[in-house]
Every structure is written in C-alpha cells, then in structure tokens.
Write an enzyme that holds these catalytic residues in place. Structure first.
Site, short mmCIF file in Angstrom:
data_model
loop_
_atom_site.label_atom_id
_atom_site.label_comp_id
_atom_site.label_asym_id
_atom_site.label_seq_id
_atom_site.Cartn_x
_atom_site.Cartn_y
_atom_site.Cartn_z
N GLU A 200 20.86 12.83 -58.76
CA GLU A 200 22.02 11.96 -58.56
C GLU A 200 23.09 12.63 -57.70
OE1 GLU A 200 21.07 9.27 -59.48
OE2 GLU A 200 19.92 9.45 -61.31
N ASP A 339 17.13 7.14 -50.57
CA ASP A 339 15.97 7.11 -51.45
C ASP A 339 14.73 6.78 -50.62
OD1 ASP A 339 17.16 7.68 -53.92
OD2 ASP A 339 17.73 5.60 -54.24
#
Length: 521
Positions: A200, A339
């Site tokens: 994260e 991502d």
C-alpha cells in the site's frame, strides 16, 4: 532519412505492482479463485508475453516489476495451475457458445450478431492463452520471471509475506514478514530483490532502518509522501535507503480515481456482461450509457484509441522530464506506477498499450530504465524525512486504521499478541537443554495464519465496500485458525495442536519455507 528526435533529459521508469490476496481454497465465485484466474488470464499471461517479445528483440531494463510473495505463491501452486488450466478451457467454451448464439434476449446484452462476431474473436484469444499456458507455464510463473530477471528485461521488486499494512504491524512480525518475503523471492528466482514495493506504499518513520537491516536499498512511496516533488529518489532519515515517489501528474494521465485512458468510449467496457457466457462484448460507448444500450466492441476502433493514447503518454512523459529538469536544474527522474492488474483485467487493451508505449518511448528519445538504473545513474536528491503515509484515500492510514475497520485493527492486535506469545513459548521450550531445535510445524502454521489475518487486503476491501463480507470472513477465519492452534498448544495438547495445524495447512499451505525458528526473539 528519418530525423532523430532530440533526446529528453533524465530518465523514465515504469513500475508495476502485482498483488492479489491468497484466494486458493477459499471460494470461487463471485469472490475467490475466479478473481485470481481472471487476473491471470487477462493481465499476467499477456504481460509476460509482452515482456518476452521485447526481450527477444534485445530490449532490456524496461520495467520495474513488483511481485508480492502471495501472488507468486499462487502462480506456482500446483492446485492453482490446474484450476487455471480448467478456467482457460472453460473460457474457450464460453467463446464458442457466444459464437453460436442465435438470440441475445435475456442475456443483459441484446446484439446477437455482434455477440457472435465477438465470440469468434474471444474463442481464438482463449485458444492462444491455452497454448501459451500449456507450453510456457507448466512449472508456474517463477521460471518465466527468472528468465526476464536474468536477461535484465525487468528489475524485480519484492515485499513482505502476505502483504501486511506494515505501519500497524508488531515490529517483530514486520521484520519477520519482510525477511521471509525476500527469502521467498530468492528461493523462486535465485535472486534477492534490492528494492521492494512497500504494501500500500505505506510508511511509518523508522521503517527505513528495518529495510536497511534486511538489505533493502530502495522502496516506493506515493507522490504526496515527498510533498509532490518526485523528480529524484531521496535517501530517508540519515540512511542510504532510497524512497522513490510515484509521479501523480504522469500516473493519473493513465488512470486516476476519476479519469484515465480505460474510460475512453472505444475500449471494452469492464461492467457490461453477456450474462449467459460471462463475456464482456460491449465498448464503453459513453460514461452515462446504460449497459443494455452499449455499442458492440470494435477492435479496429479500440486499436486507433491505443495509438492515440500511446502518443499522448509519450508526450506527457517527455514534457514532464523537460519541465522537471528545468525546475531542479539537473536531469530529472519520472516514475509512473500502477497495479499490474490494470493492464488487461480492468483495462482490456492495457497489455497492447504497454507493448507499444515501451517501444515508442525510446523511439521518441525518452530514456527508459529501472529504479536500480536510477540509483546507478545518480538520480538521487537530498535526504528527506517522510511523514506517515500510504497511497490510499487521503494518502494517510485511514483506509486501514479508520473507524470502518476498527474491529479489524483490534482483531489483528489480539491475534498477533496471542500468536507471538505462543510461538515464543514453543520455541523456548524446544531450545531447553539443546543448542539446536527441530522445525516446529505448529509454530510455523500459527505464524502463517497470523500473517494471513493481517493482510492489508481485508481492511481495504471493507473500507472500500468491495466484497466487504468476504473480507471480514477471511480475516476472522484466519484469526480463528490462529487461536485454535495456539489454544491447543497453550493447554498442553500438543498432538491436537499438530492435527489442527496440519488441517489448516491443507487449505493455507503457502510459504512452505516459512520457519518459525527464524522469528526474532
């Protein structure tokens, strides 16, 4: 003679972060293994095909690719490999069914002729994926990735086991997860990553010391962590560990919470299904167009949009390098980070865009390299003290520590405390009177289930209300497993604890090399 472009100053780096939670043996649909197989087919298979194609052209130092241990564990797992093979075969059958459809009624999509044409293309694509998988993926992803690492096509980023939110993690468990994650990468790739994608992009002051002790030289943060000045990597708080920041101006050109290339009218629509086959035969058409009114997908129209967006991105990167280099008075470094699953799973055309943009950037005079190349090239600025941060909403910790997930924060604390006390006691007892102790499968499984409990995915899914019920179920399931084994061991019922550990290991047997004896005392 073609005029050569004027080289842009500095260097551009593309960073991809590949991660899914552990999904094997924990449901199939709508959340579970289907999520893994969809991402595998749509993103991982084509991405590696793109990288192998470019590597065959002697192109190198193209991408900095983060692979979390929990993803590589699944991409190497025999059960998952078998499940993926079945999924691909089923995909081909669904394409064949769409290709022979005579009616579009009651399917959620009412263009039968367009659906048949789409089905023919989809069947051919599924067949190609099957052939690729059967030939190249027989032994999992690790041999393929190792080839790309060995040829320096990519730089590998590692990470801690199970992708925990590190700032909220007990320091001893944080250290153990990171060291075991790096060891897991070495076992799979014969290469220990120098850099990591911090889960994260989460950071707390002092974590750089743990990175340095583990041999990590660089890690990713989000742009606001560096107060928006991402033009150079920065040593953190008196250490030699470098933080690289994601350039949001460039990254958000591709995809942001509000806009980006995948929303273009010509691209395949992610949300519109043919409900009989589960295929996605429509294009975006328009932001406010309901699914039943979406236009059929047109590959030629999409192909033209890809070219336009490649040209746009190259120009955005070039302008950014020039402006940042002028601002700081030296060649700048621009990092775009995403991502991996964006490219193919969420944005069907993403892999083709990636291949074309990786060709187009150097052709336009934009130097491309990895994060390690940036360090070796001296793209390093003055030291910095980073604030507590992440790449989540608000760029702080609220997604993983806010009121909506307060129960999960409390659960994690309780489970970790129980696990650590139990493992400490078990290891101490095993070491009594001996300089050597055998491996303890019970302690191993307690730590394995604990790490699965504290995965950052569960609070993220709850905070974002994406399969929140599944996320809470998974967190509590692994917490229950941890408690059950620990309680049996604490009660002196060693044989029962061994049976429980063995049973849970059949479902969650990832990270087979995890060894509790290496846990920091």
């Amino acid at each position: 003679m073609t005029e050569q472009p004027v080289p842009a100053p500095g260097m551009f780096t593309l960073v991809l972060h590949t991660h899914l939670p552990w999904l094997a043996h924990h449901g199939r649909w709508p959340v579970g293994e289907e999520w893994l197989y969809q991402s595998w087919a749509a993103a991982y298979l084509p991405l590696l095909r793109v990288l192998q194609t470019l590597a065959a052209e002697d192109r190198s130092h193209l991408v900095t690719l983060g692979m979390t241990p929990v993803v590589t564990a699944q991409l190497d797992d025999p059960y998952c490999l078998t499940g993926m093979h079945h999924w691909l075969a089923n995909w081909e059958l669904r394409g064949r069914e769409a290709a022979t459809r005579r009616s579009g009624a009651d399917t959620g999509y009412t263009e039968p002729e367009a659906l048949r044409a789409f089905g023919i293309r989809e069947q051919a694509e599924a067949r190609l994926a099957l052939e690729d998988f059967e030939v190249s993926w027989r032994h999992g992803a690790s041999p393929l990735l190792r080839g790309l690492i060995d040829t320096e096509t990519i730089e590998l980023l590692g990470g801690p086991l199970s992708h925990p939110f590190q700032p909220l993690l007990n320091p001893r468990l944080r250290e153990f997860a990171l060291r075991e994650g790096l060891a897991d990468a070495h076992a799979r790739f014969a290469h220990t990553p120098r850099g990591i994608w911090a889960p994260e992009c989460a950071y707390a002051p002092g974590m750089e010391n743990g990175y340095a002790a583990a041999g990590v030289t660089h890690f990713m943060v989000d742009g606001p962590s560096l107060h928006g000045d991402t033009s150079l990597g920065r040593p953190v708080s008196g250490t030699d560990v470098i933080a690289f920041g994601r350039d949001l101006r460039v990254s958000y050109r591709v995809w942001s919470p509000k806009s980006g290339y995948p929303g273009h009218a010509a691209y395949r629509d992610f949300h519109t299904y043919d409900h009989v086959t589960g295929l996605k035969p429509a294009r975006v058409t328009g932001r406010n167009v309901p699914s039943q009114d979406k236009a059929p997908y047109d590959p030629e129209r999409a192909d033209q949009a890809i070219d336009a967006h490649v040209a746009d991105f190259v120009e955005v990167v070039r302008r950014r390098l020039v402006s940042e280099s002028e601002r700081i008075g030296r060649p700048a470094h621009v990092v775009a980070a995403f991502d991996t699953e964006l490219f193919g799973h969420w944005w069907y055309e993403g892999p083709v865009w990636l291949e074309r943009v990786l060709r187009a950037l150097p052709e336009a005079g934009v130097p491309v390299g990895t994060l390690s190349d940036a360090i070796d090239g001296g793209f390093i600025g003055a030291p910095v003290d980073l604030p507590p941060s992440s790449w989540g909403s608000g760029k702080d910790w609220q997604v993983w520590s806010g009121d909506r997930v307060a129960d999960l924060v409390a659960l994690n604390t309780e489970v970790v405390d129980t696990a650590l006390a139990t493992v400490d006691k078990a290891l101490a007892q095993a070491a009594v009177g001996s300089a050597w102790s055998p491996r303890d499968a019970v302690a191993d499984q307690i730590l394995r289930e604990t790490l699965l409990t504290v995965s950052s995915d569960w609070p993220f899914m709850v905070s974002k209300d994406t399969a929140a019920e599944y996320a809470r179920y998974r967190a509590h399931l692994h917490a229950h497993a941890t408690r059950e084994i620990a309680d049996a061991l604490a009660a002196g019922r060693r044989e029962h604890a061994e049976r429980l550990a063995d049973g849970w290991n059949r479902a969650d047997g990832l990270f087979g090399a995890l060894d509790a004896r290496r846990f920091p005392r």
